[in-house]
Write a protein that holds these residues in place. Structure first.
Motif, mmCIF file in Angstrom:
data_model
loop_
_atom_site.group_PDB
_atom_site.id
_atom_site.type_symbol
_atom_site.label_atom_id
_atom_site.label_comp_id
_atom_site.label_asym_id
_atom_site.label_seq_id
_atom_site.Cartn_x
_atom_site.Cartn_y
_atom_site.Cartn_z
ATOM 1 N N MET A 1 -74.205 54.444 -28.403
ATOM 2 C CA MET A 1 -74.042 53.106 -27.904
ATOM 3 C C MET A 1 -75.340 52.681 -27.216
ATOM 4 S SD MET A 1 -71.459 51.497 -25.028
ATOM 5 C CE MET A 1 -71.021 53.037 -24.389
ATOM 6 N N LYS A 2 -75.783 51.468 -27.484
ATOM 7 C CA LYS A 2 -76.965 50.934 -26.821
ATOM 8 C C LYS A 2 -76.566 50.424 -25.442
ATOM 9 C CE LYS A 2 -79.400 49.581 -30.971
ATOM 10 N NZ LYS A 2 -80.076 48.496 -31.677
ATOM 11 N N THR A 3 -77.416 50.661 -24.463
ATOM 12 C CA THR A 3 -77.149 50.168 -23.114
ATOM 13 C C THR A 3 -78.252 49.206 -22.701
ATOM 14 O OG1 THR A 3 -78.289 52.050 -22.113
ATOM 15 C CG2 THR A 3 -75.934 52.286 -22.480
ATOM 16 N N TYR A 4 -77.886 48.267 -21.816
ATOM 17 C CA TYR A 4 -78.820 47.211 -21.419
ATOM 18 C C TYR A 4 -78.748 46.954 -19.925
ATOM 19 C CZ TYR A 4 -78.870 46.232 -26.396
ATOM 20 O OH TYR A 4 -79.001 46.349 -27.762
ATOM 21 N N ASP A 5 -79.847 46.488 -19.361
ATOM 22 C CA ASP A 5 -79.875 45.900 -18.035
ATOM 23 C C ASP A 5 -79.826 44.396 -18.254
ATOM 24 O OD1 ASP A 5 -80.003 48.070 -16.276
ATOM 25 O OD2 ASP A 5 -82.160 48.278 -16.557
ATOM 26 N N ILE A 6 -78.834 43.736 -17.678
ATOM 27 C CA ILE A 6 -78.659 42.301 -17.844
ATOM 28 C C ILE A 6 -78.793 41.660 -16.466
ATOM 29 C CG2 ILE A 6 -77.106 40.463 -18.625
ATOM 30 C CD1 ILE A 6 -75.716 42.768 -20.313
ATOM 31 N N GLU A 7 -79.806 40.842 -16.301
ATOM 32 C CA GLU A 7 -80.023 40.162 -15.027
ATOM 33 C C GLU A 7 -79.700 38.684 -15.194
ATOM 34 O OE1 GLU A 7 -83.654 39.029 -12.033
ATOM 35 O OE2 GLU A 7 -83.821 40.880 -13.189
ATOM 36 N N VAL A 8 -78.643 38.250 -14.521
ATOM 37 C CA VAL A 8 -78.235 36.849 -14.589
ATOM 38 C C VAL A 8 -79.167 36.048 -13.690
ATOM 39 C CG1 VAL A 8 -76.386 35.208 -14.145
ATOM 40 C CG2 VAL A 8 -75.848 37.450 -15.091
ATOM 41 N N GLN A 9 -79.850 35.096 -14.281
ATOM 42 C CA GLN A 9 -80.785 34.281 -13.524
ATOM 43 C C GLN A 9 -80.180 32.938 -13.130
ATOM 44 O OE1 GLN A 9 -83.900 34.381 -16.423
ATOM 45 N NE2 GLN A 9 -84.756 36.272 -15.599
ATOM 46 N N ARG A 10 -79.257 32.441 -13.939
ATOM 47 C CA ARG A 10 -78.629 31.158 -13.638
ATOM 48 C C ARG A 10 -77.260 31.077 -14.306
ATOM 49 N NH1 ARG A 10 -80.586 25.382 -15.849
ATOM 50 N NH2 ARG A 10 -78.972 24.173 -14.862
ATOM 51 N N LEU A 11 -76.240 30.708 -13.538
ATOM 52 C CA LEU A 11 -74.914 30.418 -14.095
ATOM 53 C C LEU A 11 -74.904 28.967 -14.519
ATOM 54 C CD1 LEU A 11 -72.484 32.059 -11.548
ATOM 55 C CD2 LEU A 11 -72.875 32.770 -13.889
ATOM 56 N N LYS A 12 -74.583 28.709 -15.782
ATOM 57 C CA LYS A 12 -74.574 27.332 -16.268
ATOM 58 C C LYS A 12 -73.171 26.750 -16.276
ATOM 59 C CE LYS A 12 -78.714 27.177 -18.970
ATOM 60 N NZ LYS A 12 -79.278 26.809 -20.244
ATOM 61 N N SER A 13 -72.232 27.449 -16.886
ATOM 62 C CA SER A 13 -70.861 26.944 -16.924
ATOM 63 C C SER A 13 -69.927 28.067 -17.350
ATOM 64 C CB SER A 13 -70.738 25.753 -17.876
ATOM 65 O OG SER A 13 -70.939 26.164 -19.208
ATOM 66 N N ILE A 14 -68.646 27.764 -17.225
ATOM 67 C CA ILE A 14 -67.604 28.697 -17.652
ATOM 68 C C ILE A 14 -66.484 27.859 -18.241
ATOM 69 C CG2 ILE A 14 -66.559 28.720 -15.363
ATOM 70 C CD1 ILE A 14 -65.731 31.602 -15.820
ATOM 71 N N ARG A 15 -65.853 28.375 -19.300
ATOM 72 C CA ARG A 15 -64.730 27.640 -19.884
ATOM 73 C C ARG A 15 -63.795 28.611 -20.580
ATOM 74 N NH1 ARG A 15 -65.232 25.105 -25.468
ATOM 75 N NH2 ARG A 15 -66.605 26.521 -26.573
ATOM 76 N N HIS A 16 -62.583 28.142 -20.775
ATOM 77 C CA HIS A 16 -61.567 28.908 -21.488
ATOM 78 C C HIS A 16 -61.396 28.290 -22.859
ATOM 79 C CE1 HIS A 16 -57.323 29.481 -22.723
ATOM 80 N NE2 HIS A 16 -57.704 30.716 -22.576
ATOM 81 N N ASP A 17 -61.432 29.126 -23.901
ATOM 82 C CA ASP A 17 -61.275 28.616 -25.254
ATOM 83 C C ASP A 17 -60.529 29.637 -26.092
ATOM 84 O OD1 ASP A 17 -61.623 26.866 -27.460
ATOM 85 O OD2 ASP A 17 -63.355 28.041 -28.121
ATOM 86 N N LYS A 18 -59.312 29.306 -26.481
ATOM 87 C CA LYS A 18 -58.513 30.123 -27.399
ATOM 88 C C LYS A 18 -58.384 31.573 -26.940
ATOM 89 C CE LYS A 18 -59.910 27.193 -31.178
ATOM 90 N NZ LYS A 18 -60.854 27.014 -32.222
#
Length: 78
Positions: A1-18
């Motif tokens: 399995m590939k692993t990553y470091d993910i750095e969130v720089q900006r939250l833009k939006s969130i939504r619920h879909d299906k």
């Protein structure tokens, strides 16, 4: 399995879909070197103010989903 470091720089939006909650973010994604003392999992890093915003947004989305459920399904039992 590939692993990553993910750095969130900006939250833009969130939504619920299906049945999925979608987060739109600006993020830096880099391969994570595997160390002997760590399990093979990815790491998400985000500033405290983004974490607080994310928590508020998730609560709002989940509350909206709960409104869509019939009363008999809202008790928390699966």
């Amino acid at each position: 399995m590939k692993t990553y470091d993910i750095e969130v720089q900006r939250l833009k939006s969130i939504r619920h879909d299906k049945g999925l909650v979608e987060l739109y973010v600006d993020a830096a994604v880099l391969p994570r070197p595997l160390r002997d003392d760590q399990a093979g999992s990815s790491c998400v890093r985000l500033p405290v103010e983004h974490a607080r915003s994310l928590l508020i947004l998730l609560k709002q989305q989940l509350a909206e989903l709960d409104k869509l459920q019939p009363r008999s399904r809202r008790s928390g039992r699966a």
